[in-house]
Design an enzyme around this catalytic site. Structure first.
Site, PDB file in Angstrom:
ATOM      1  N   LYS A  53       0.907  -1.065  -0.008  1.00 29.21           N
ATOM      2  CA  LYS A  53       0.012  -0.083  -0.032  1.00 29.21           C
ATOM      3  C   LYS A  53       0.884   1.259   0.030  1.00 29.21           C
ATOM      4  O   LYS A  53       1.677   1.277   0.734  1.00 29.21           O
ATOM      5  CB  LYS A  53      -0.901   0.028   1.395  1.00 29.21           C
ATOM      6  N   THR A 108      -0.345  12.183  -1.401  1.00 24.12           N
ATOM      7  CA  THR A 108      -1.381  12.725  -2.044  1.00 24.12           C
ATOM      8  C   THR A 108      -1.821  13.912  -1.331  1.00 24.12           C
ATOM      9  O   THR A 108      -2.063  15.093  -1.800  1.00 24.12           O
ATOM     10  CB  THR A 108      -2.565  11.960  -2.159  1.00 24.12           C
ATOM     11  N   HIS A 152      -5.919  10.543   7.903  1.00 27.38           N
ATOM     12  CA  HIS A 152      -6.412   9.651   8.680  1.00 27.38           C
ATOM     13  C   HIS A 152      -7.451  10.149   9.694  1.00 27.38           C
ATOM     14  O   HIS A 152      -8.239  11.072   9.394  1.00 27.38           O
ATOM     15  CB  HIS A 152      -5.389   8.869   9.445  1.00 27.38           C
TER      16      HIS A 152
END
Length: 277
Positions: A53, A108, A152
């Site tokens: 990931k 990102t 998050h």
């Protein structure tokens, strides 16, 4: 098969069934749990995991060895990073020449931040300070930095630190492009059976949705002292239809992000044909 992903609830929720050998025919996994800045680095090395990931922002550096899988990652709406400050302000130009903490320079979140700064902060910000994402809000609160870029579960907890949101970069991106936000990608070595790996990941996702309580203990074990309620919010936000299948709209979002980032000098140019199966 070696795999690396974060200990965040969305990743442990997605991969629980495969990790616990609940997917028929899927190989046993040797898991490395690490934050996205570390997995980005693992993927950039010649001896990286078989499946990993990473941030979509790191794709330009790994596409020669890894292929983007069409499932398992994090993309969506209303799930973008935030820029936080200790004082309640609304004018982004106050960030000019200021210190800003970020979780990674290959994320990102960072690409969105730099694209936003180019539009909203004449002359740009000052020093960029890279630190683990869980240290950013305390640093902003204590005024060790002037602002922080958070990701998050910080979307749900920043008020606990008495911080203020200067901008929701996800909302800015969506208003500007009408596209979802591409956050975390699942990539696999091009030498592997990519179709089989994608099928195993999809099966793991579907098992998680069909049996949400099965993964609870595993998710909370890795949730870094997060409450169960926050973990559930996290999963609901980041595990969605794009996790099962990126789809045409998702690929358009990825291509738009990487094209704009390259035009801004933030990432190398990408052969867009390599992004799709």
């Amino acid at each position: 098969m070696k795999i690396a992903f974060s200990p965040c609830p969305n990743d442990t929720f997605v991969f629980h069934a495969w990790v616990h050998q609940l997917i028929p025919g899927a190989p046993q996994l040797d898991v490395t749990y690490a934050d996205i800045d570390i997995t980005n680095t693992l993927a950039s090395g010649s001896k990286g995991p078989d499946v990993v990931k990473i941030s979509y922002a790191a794709l330009p550096w790994v596409l020669d060895r890894y292929a983007l899988l069409p499932c398992g990652g994090a993309m969506g709406r209303g799930c973008g990073p935030l820029v936080l400050t200790a004082d309640k302000i609304s004018d982004p130009t106050v960030l000019a020449n200021k210190r800003v903490a970020v979780p990674s320079e290959r994320s990102t979140a960072y690409l969105l931040f730099r694209l936003w700064v180019a539009q909203e902060v004449p002359g740009g910000v000052g020093e960029i300070v890279v630190m683990p994402f869980h240290e950013i809000m305390p640093a902003v609160r204590d005024k060790a930095v002037d602002a922080g870029l958070v990701i998050h579960e910080a979307r749900f907890t920043y008020r606990n630190y008495r911080l203020s949101r200067l901008v929701d970069l996800g909302r800015w991106w969506e208003d500007d492009t009408k596209l979802p936000i591409p956050l975390g990608a699942i990539v696999a070595r091009r030498t592997l059976d990519l179709s089989a790996i994608a099928n195993w990941i999809r099966a793991s996702v579907k098992h998680a949705w069909a049996n949400p309580e099965d993964s609870r203990q595993y998710v909370m074990h890795h949730a870094q002292e997060m409450s169960y309620q926050v973990a559930q919010q996290h999963i609901k936000l980041y595990v969605n239809e794009f996790t099962e299948n990126i789809g045409g709209l998702g690929y358009q979002a990825i291509e738009t992000l990487l094209t704009r980032a390259h035009q801004a000098g933030l990432v190398p140019e990408v052969d867009l044909a390599k992004l799709r199966p």
